[in-house]
Each structure stands twice: as structure tokens, then as C-alpha cells.
Design an enzyme around this catalytic site. Structure first.
Site, short mmCIF file in Angstrom:
data_model
loop_
_atom_site.label_atom_id
_atom_site.label_comp_id
_atom_site.label_asym_id
_atom_site.label_seq_id
_atom_site.Cartn_x
_atom_site.Cartn_y
_atom_site.Cartn_z
N GLY A 254 0.82 -1.20 0.00
CA GLY A 254 0.00 0.00 0.00
C GLY A 254 0.85 1.25 0.00
O GLY A 254 0.63 2.18 -0.77
N ALA A 255 1.85 1.26 0.90
CA ALA A 255 2.74 2.41 1.01
C ALA A 255 3.97 1.96 1.80
O ALA A 255 3.99 0.88 2.38
CB ALA A 255 2.04 3.57 1.72
N MET A 256 5.01 2.81 1.79
CA MET A 256 6.24 2.50 2.51
C MET A 256 6.80 3.76 3.11
O MET A 256 6.93 4.79 2.44
CB MET A 256 7.27 1.85 1.57
N GLU A 291 1.48 6.16 7.49
CA GLU A 291 2.88 6.32 7.09
C GLU A 291 3.56 7.47 7.82
O GLU A 291 4.77 7.40 8.12
CB GLU A 291 2.97 6.52 5.58
N HIS A 294 4.69 6.41 11.14
CA HIS A 294 5.93 5.65 11.03
C HIS A 294 7.18 6.53 11.11
O HIS A 294 8.27 6.04 11.45
CB HIS A 294 5.99 4.91 9.69
N GLU A 313 4.36 -1.42 13.23
CA GLU A 313 3.09 -1.52 12.50
C GLU A 313 1.86 -1.34 13.40
O GLU A 313 0.83 -0.87 12.94
CB GLU A 313 3.02 -2.85 11.75
#
Length: 826
Positions: A254-256, A291, A294, A313
Site C-alpha cells: 500500500g505504502a512504505m 505512514e 511511522h 506496525e
């Protein structure tokens, strides 16, 4: 055991987007714990040209050996060395098409195919782009320099601090040094990127391929809000001078959260007017918030080992919803957290084949289809349980203390628990260890005898499983008295059994108030459940509790403790239900039961659901209304499709007419666009197939493309199902091939043929990205294998002897098949 301590990487890269190769030089400065004569670096799919060690103003050649099986570059030093060492390595690699490491992504502009190159390194793929110490606790600073064509744009974690033209029509782009960080957070990319900047916070930039930056404003504005929230909540300023949000056409996940250079699937960042639904907007906000969280959880404080991935996560998942709720409380997103995150965690963790949140050591400590629901969904749900137990002020203070103590470093689970216990003065360490270090979760069984509740706990699994496990459970009980008065009791359930005094006055009681606890509940006395059912009917229970009652009861159906008929009868208490969460919960449970039930039970489910959702659609309307609740708009799109499956002629007629309008070029509201196309495919013929596939091939919107692919999985007629499957393998980009396959596995008219198709196309499916291949198996096997269980088991028994692919997902899929088979034959 002590190991090398990396200090800094100086990286110089020259990518070639025509031949899809790159050359690189990396200078690694590190300190060994004791004198060394050789150094083992992580490296994969790289051709090493030379290795040298700095000595004074010059360099000494080092011999080296590449062990491909161990993914190791072994550098032999000229002599034993101690203190600070600098290695200089020249190497080459490929810009691959596999969406991992340093890879290429394709897009079209003005009829031409163009490419960008970007990185995806989590968990262990930085070694595909640079020889390095590729482990999260081996943090260092990074200085990146790229030599690229002068008409292209280069991006990395830090801002551009210098661009220098050089010969051959190229330029050297030098970036600011990163903070001390793990290798998996490193990012670099090159291509014809466009930029959009948030006007209120110049740090926040959107990065897209040409022509797409105009769709980035919505995502950037929520990124600005998320950054503002995090800086305030965590009490630590964002440490980089810029935060890029990069939309990548080909992206496996999905995303990083690359520090300062977050990458996204296009549909999870870009909002397309008249195409992106409200559910799509909500998903953009949730992923952006995830994100950006994060940047603190994972980037500022990283896991000291991959087994602690949950520390990254869980918080990103939890605050992904919490930040959205802060700015849009009217969206009721915590209700979606329960139905999406917590429910998925229950489903996954009720299997005997499961994992603890703190993952086992070794290669299994990674984000896979088997572990993701545990380290994201379950761990996020445990945080919700802990915050409810500790209280919001203590939870926040504990997080601030944890982040401050470990900033720019690494942490393990016990570091968080110590911070929480210090501020709460409660036994957080003992409680948390019971939830984090062991797999599974409990079911609390309760019975009232006069003025006492007799409570016991055992591990909940769908299939028989001997277990002596115990949890420390923050137990809450809502007591109901005459004339509407209620009272909340809270206690800590320790041990297998406990007695809770409630007195004789309460007329009813509900265990797990507001579903804050991560456990199932079973009421041993049917009268107690009936009393709660009457409060469901009268709306005396909150939506979370109405959801939880029917959800726990359906879990007992899946376990074989309760017949499906009892569950269907209990739903009569919900005949006046008008809240999203209970309706969404019932919709999900009933559709799952419909997929696996024998024909006599299917008809009962059809009858109930047709009337239930016909009433719901009559009340909320078949089309979105101005000012309606966000969750109702989300719910409508789901139940239109399912109602058509159940044979609702009114719903089918509405959606079919809308689909005809769509094929004529007329607009359909984006909030029902997906379900309209799904029903259009269900009732369509060749004309519908050709329209959907043509539309897919020309669409510029990834959100629309994904909806079209979901619809391609919804045909009723066998020839169209076969044509759709071939189209998927031949014409759909690799990033999205799993989407229509998963859709077909949830289509009652397609699922029976999916197993044979899987076996026939095995070699092609094995070429999918590993996570996507796991999704295909997990979608097809649990339902598509019903009626041929022995054949499926025998196939995979032989398969797992020969191949390493998807073993954990295969095992959990076979267990789900056994659960469904038992429901089908009961």
C-alpha cells in the site's frame, strides 16, 4: 553478540533507464567490536567490481567473495584492523521489474511508455541496491549522490543540496545527509517527476509522474494535518527538512514509510474528482496518517530486530485511525477499525496455525500474508485494549517517554512496556507479555448465579486445540438496571477462573463493554443472551456492543458450538438496526456463511438477507444523499453487491440500469460506482466484458482501475469468467493481477472452478510478487477447495516438499478450508 557498528554510507549511483541497469560506488565507514581480518556485508543480485580499504590518503585492494546462497559479500582485509574502517566498493546491478530493491515502474504519457526507478527495501532488500549491513539495529547516516540525465529528477530521503552539470548531458545531484537510520528506510528514485507543495506547510510535497500532481492536493492536506498531530502528540518535532509523498504507478504494497520520502500506490495518495469514493478518500487519509506515524514509530525509533516489527506496525495502524478520527470524528472511523482491523485479527488468530505478535526469530520474522494480520491488526487492537485499561493521558505520556528515551536508536517490546508501567502504576509488563509473547486469544465464558458472575477463560480456536494458555484480561462488565440506569465494573481476570460480584439488582449484563478487549465472549445461559437481545432491539446498547454480540455468536457457529439457525434467529433482534457497525458485521458474517453453506442453509440466508438489506436500502436510499453519514455511504456500496448475489430483483434492476447509463457515458456517483460495475458484470454479457476491459486499458485513475478489476471478478456466465481470467494474466499489470482473482474467489458463480484454474496456471501465478501470490492462495483454497479437500491437501503436501513458496499461508489456508468444510457438511 557484538557486531560491526556502521557509522556512515556515502553512496554514488548512476542509473540507466534505457538498459535498466545501474552502477554504484559505496563507501562504508564502520567500527568493528574487535580486530577483524574480514567483513561480511549483505548483498544480493549485485556484481561487485572491486573492494578497497582506505589507508591514509589512498586505498588498498581487498580480495572478496560473493556467497549468493547466503546473500553475503565477504571482504578480506589486507591485515587485521581495528578502530574506524572505511571500505570502498564498486558494483553494478539491474533495475528490476519485480517491485523490490531498486526497480522500474512503467507509465504512459501522450501515447508513449516511460519509466521511473524507485526503491522498496523493507525488510531485507537494501542489499539488492547497495552492499550494506542490512539489519534494522545497524543504523547509520547516509549521504546519497546520483548521476542522472539532466532532464530527469532525482529524489532521496534528504533535500537536494547541490546539482552540478557534467559531460554527456548529465548532472550530479547531491542530497543532504539523513539522520541516523536503518537501511530499510533508505530511498532513492529517478524519473520525470512532477511536484506539488502544500501551501500551509512547505515541508510537505507530493511527487507524481507527469500529469498526476493535480490530484495530490487532498492527500497533501491530510499529510500536513497528520504531521501537525504527530508533532504535538509525541512531543518531538519531525526531524527532516522535507516530507515527500511519492505516488508510484507500480507498487506491491500500500505504502512504505521511507524517512522523508514515503512511497504510495497511486490510489492511496491521489484523489480523482468524480471517481474517488468517500471510502477511497477515507482510505487515503488512513494510509497517509499510517505512514506519517511511522516517521516516529519505525524511523525515529526502530525495532532492534525484525521480530519486533509490531512496534512499527501496531502504532501506525492504531494512529492511522486515531488521526483520522481527530480531524473527522463524524466519520465514525473507530467503528470501521472494529469491523476491519479487529475482526480480521480475530479471524486470523483463531487458527491453530498462527503467530505471536512478537514474531519468531529468523526468516519468518517478516511481513507476509500470514503475519500481517497479527502485527498490524491484532497488535493495533491490543493497543486499543491497553489504552482503554491505562487511560488516554497515561498512554500518551508513556509513548512520549518511550520515543524520547530511544530516539535515533532501536527498541524491543520490553522497552515499551517499561515506559507504560512507569506512568500507569499498573502491571502493564505482565499484562502485555501475556498478549504479545504467545499466539492466539481467549474466549471468556460467563454465567450468572444469583448475585455473582462465574467467569472462565480458554484459548479460542475454530478447530479443536488443547491449550493451557492464560491471559491477563482487562475485563469490563456493563450492568443494566431497571429504569435505564447502567454501571461499569472493571477488573483484571487472572488465572483460569474468577468470580465477580454484581449483586441481585442488575437485570442484564454485557461483558466486554464497547468491545475494548481483544477476546470473545460466550454466555452460558441463553436467557442472559436473550436479555441482551432485547436491549439490541430497544437500542439500549451502543453500536459497538450490538456488533460484538452477534459477532461473538457467529464465531461460535464457525467453531461448531452453535447451529447457524440460532445465529439467524438471534438476528431478529436487529430488525430495526440502522447503524453502520452492526449492519456491516452482519453483512460480512452472512456473506461468508452463504459462500460455504450447503444449499438448504443458503436459501435461509438468502431469505433473511434480502429482507434485511432491502429494508436498509429503502431507508438510506439506493443512491447517496447530500449530508448523509459517511459510514452509510460506505455500507451502501457493500450491500448493493451482496444483495444482487442474494437475488434481490429490485437491487439488481437499479444497478443494471445504472450500469447501462455508465456504458452510455453518463456519470454514476463514485460512492456506488464499484457495486454498480460489479452487478453490471454479474448480469452482463460480452458487451459488459468489452466495456469493462476497454475502460480499464484507457483509464488514468488507479482508483477506477482497481474498481474495474474487482468488477471483472463478478461475472455469472462461465465463458465470461474464463475470458476475464485470461485477460487478467495477459493484460493486467503485475501489481494488480491479484485483485480480480480475489474477487472471483468471493463470487459464488466463479469460485467452484478456481481451484482447477489455479493448478492449470500454477507457473504463471508463481511469478506474482510473493505477497500477491499468497493472497491468491488464501482467497482460492478456503472456499474453492470445498468438496475436494483430500485432493487439495495432497497437492499442497507434495508442493511444500518441493518449494519454499507461501508455506505459512498454505497452512493457514488449509486450516480455513477445514473450518469451512465442517460448516458446509454440518
Amino acid at each position: 553478540m557484538k557486531s560491526e557498528k556502521p557509522i556512515n554510507y556515502k553512496i554514488n549511483l548512476e542509473p540507466d533507464l534505457e538498459r535498466f541497469i545501474f552502477s554504484g560506488t559505496v563507501e562504508i565507514t564502520f567500527e568493528p567490536p574487535s580486530p577483524v581480518s574480514q567483513v561480511a556485508l549483505d548483498a544480493l543480485d549485485l556484481t561487485v567490481m572491486s573492494c578497497q580499504m582506505q589507508r591514509g590518503d589512498g586505498y588498498l585492494d581487498c580480495s572478496f567473495h560473493v556467497d549468493r546462497s547466503r546473500q553475503v559479500l565477504l571482504v578480506l582485509l589486507p591485515q587485521k584492523e581495528t578502530g574506524r574502517i572505511l571500505l570502498r566498493i564498486e558494483y553494478e546491478g539491474s533495475i528490476n521489474a519485480g517491485m523490490t530493491g531498486f526497480y522500474r515502474s512503467r507509465y504512459s504519457t501522450q501515447g508513449r511508455t516511460e519509466y521511473i526507478a524507485v526503491t522498496q527495501f523493507q525488510e531485507r532488500d537494501a542489499r539488492r541496491a547497495i552492499p550494506c549491513f542490512d539489519h534494522p539495529h545497524k543504523k547509520a547516516t547516509f549521504d546519497v549522490e546520483m548521476r542522472v540525465p539532466e532532464d530527469l529528477v532525482a529524489i532521496s530521503n534528504g533535500p537536494v543540496i547541490e546539482e552540478t552539470p557534467v559531460e554527456g548531458g548529465k548532472k550530479i545531484v547531491r542530497f543532504g545527509q539523513t539522520p541516523k537510520m536503518s537501511t530499510y528506510l533508505l530511498f532513492f528514485g529517478v524519473g520525470r517527476f512532477e511536484f506539488a507543495t502544500n501551501p500551509e506547510d512547505q515541508r510537505v510535497r507530493g511527487v507524481t509522474v507527469p500529469g498526476m500532481s493535480r490530484y495530490a492536493g487532498f492527500g497533501l492536506e491530510f499529510a500536513r494535518k497528520s504531521l501537525e498531530f504527530c508533532e504535538d502528540y509525541y512531543g518531538i518535532p519531525y526531524p527532516l527538512p522535507k516530507l515527500d509523498l511519492i505516488a508510484v504507478p507500480d507498487f506491491a504494497f500500500g505504502a512504505m514509510e521511507n524517512w522523508g520520502a514515503i512511497t504510495f500506490r497511486e490510489n492511496l495518495l491521489l484523489r480523482y474528482p468524480n471517481l474517488t469514493s468517500r471510502a477511497g478518500e477515507e482510505r487515503i487519509c488512513e494510509v497517509v496518517a499510517h505512514e506519517i506515524t511511522h516517521q516516529w514509530f519505525g524511523n525515529l525509533v526502530s525495532p532492534s530486530d525484525w521480530k519486533y516489527l509490531w512496534l512499527n506496525e501496531s502504532f501506525a495502524t492504531y494512529f492511522g485511525y486515531g488521526i483520522v478520527d481527530h480531524y473527522y470524528p463524524e466519520w465514525d472511523i473507530w467503528n470501521e477499525f472494529l469491523q476491519g482491523q479487529t475482526q480480521q485479527a480475530f479471524e486470523r488468530d483463531a487458527l491453530r496455525e498462527t503467530f505471536p505478535i512478537e514474531l519468531p526469530e529468523g526468516e519468518r520474522a517478516a511481513i507476509t500474508g500470514a503475519t500481517a494480520p497479527i502485527i498490524y491488526n491484532k497488535a493495533g487492537s491490543i493497543l486499543r485494549q491497553l489504552e482503554g485499561y491505562m487511560g488516554k493521558p497515561n498512554f500518551r505520556e508513556g509513548l512520549r517517554s518511550y520515543l524520547k528515551e530511544h530516539e535515533y536508536g532501536c527498541a524491543a517490546s520490553h522497552d515499551l512496556w517499561k515506559a507504560f508501567e512507569a506512568v500507569s502504576e499498573r502491571p502493564i509488563i505482565r499484562i502485555a507479555k501475556s498478549w504479545i509473547e504467545q499466539p492466539g486469544f481467549p474466549i471468556v465464558e460467563v454465567e450468572r448465579r444469583e448475585g455473582r458472575l462465574f467467569v472462565s477463560q480458554t484459548r479460542f480456536t475454530y478447530l479443536p486445540h488443547e491449550s493451557r494458555q492464560e491471559w491477563l484480561i482487562p475485563l469490563t462488565v456493563r450492568l443494566f438496571y431497571e429504569h435505564g440506569k447502567t454501571e461499569l465494573l472493571s477488573t483484571l481476570l487472572e488465572g483460569k477462573e474468577q468470580v465477580v460480584e454484581i449483586g441481585m439488582e442488575p437485570v442484564a449484563y454485557k461483558v466486554n463493554d464497547r468491545q475494548m478487549g481483544f477476546y470473545r465472549v460466550r454466555y452460558r445461559d441463553r436467557k442472559d443472551l436473550g436479555e441482551l437481545g432485547r436491549r439490541v432491539l430497544a437500542k439500549d446498547l451502543l453500536p459497538e456492543d450490538r456488533w460484538g454480540l452477534q459477532n461473538d455468536l457467529y464465531a461460535l457457529v464457525r467453531r461448531g458450538d452453535v447451529p447457524i439457525g440460532d445465529y439467524l434467529n438471534f438476528l431478529s433482534y436487529y430488525e430495526k438496526e440502522d447503524s453502520f457497525l452492526p449492519l456491516a458485521g452482519m453483512d460480512g458474517n452472512l456473506f461468508q456463511a452463504f459462500l460455504v453453506a450447503k444449499e438448504t442453509e443458503k436459501e435461509k440466508i438468502r431469505s433473511l438477507t434480502r429482507s434485511m438489506f432491502q429494508r436498509t436500502l429503502s431507508e438510506i436510499g439506493f443512491e447517496p444523499r447530500p449530508g448523509e453519514k459517511h459510514t452509510m455511504s460506505v455500507l451502501r456500496d457493500r450491500i448493493i453487491w451482496h444483495s444482487a448475489i442474494y437475488g434481490s430483483t429490485e437491487v439488481e434492476g437499479f444497478a443494471r440500469d445504472k450500469f447501462e447509463s455508465l456504458m452510455r457515458g453518463e456519470a454514476v456517483h463514485p460512492d456506488i460506482l464499484k457495486s454498480v460495475m460489479q452487478v453490471g458484470a454479474l448480469n452482463g454479457h460480452d458487451r459488459a466484458f468489452h466495456w469493462l476491459t476497454r475502460k480499464f486499458l484507457v483509464s488514468e485513475s488507479e482508483h477506477e482501475r482497481m474498481n474495474l478489476l474487482a468488477a471483472l471478478g463478478c461475472f455469472r456466465e462461465t465463458p465470461l469468467i474464463e475470458k476475464a481470467r485470461e485477460f487478467v494474466l495477459e493484460s493486467v499489470p503485475s501489481r494488480n493481477r491479484f485483485i480480480p482473482i480475489v474477487s472471483m474467489a468471493l463470487n459464488p458463480y466463479a469460485v467452484d472452478s478456481m481451484w482447477d484454474w489455479y493448478v492449470s496456471n500454477l507457473e504463471r501465478l508463481e511469478q506474482f510478487h510473493p505477497m500477491h501470490y499468497e493472497r491468491v492462495i488464501e482467497a482460492i483454497v478456503p472456499v474453492g477447495g470445498i468438496g475436494r479437500e483430500e485432493e487439495v491437501r495432497a497437492f499442497f503436501e507434495d508442493y511444500m516438499k518441493k518449494k519454499e513458496l507461501a508455506r505459512d499461508v498454505i497452512r493457514l489456508s488449509l486450516e480455513k478450508l477445514e473450518i469451512h468444510s465442517r460448516m458446509h457438511h454440518s
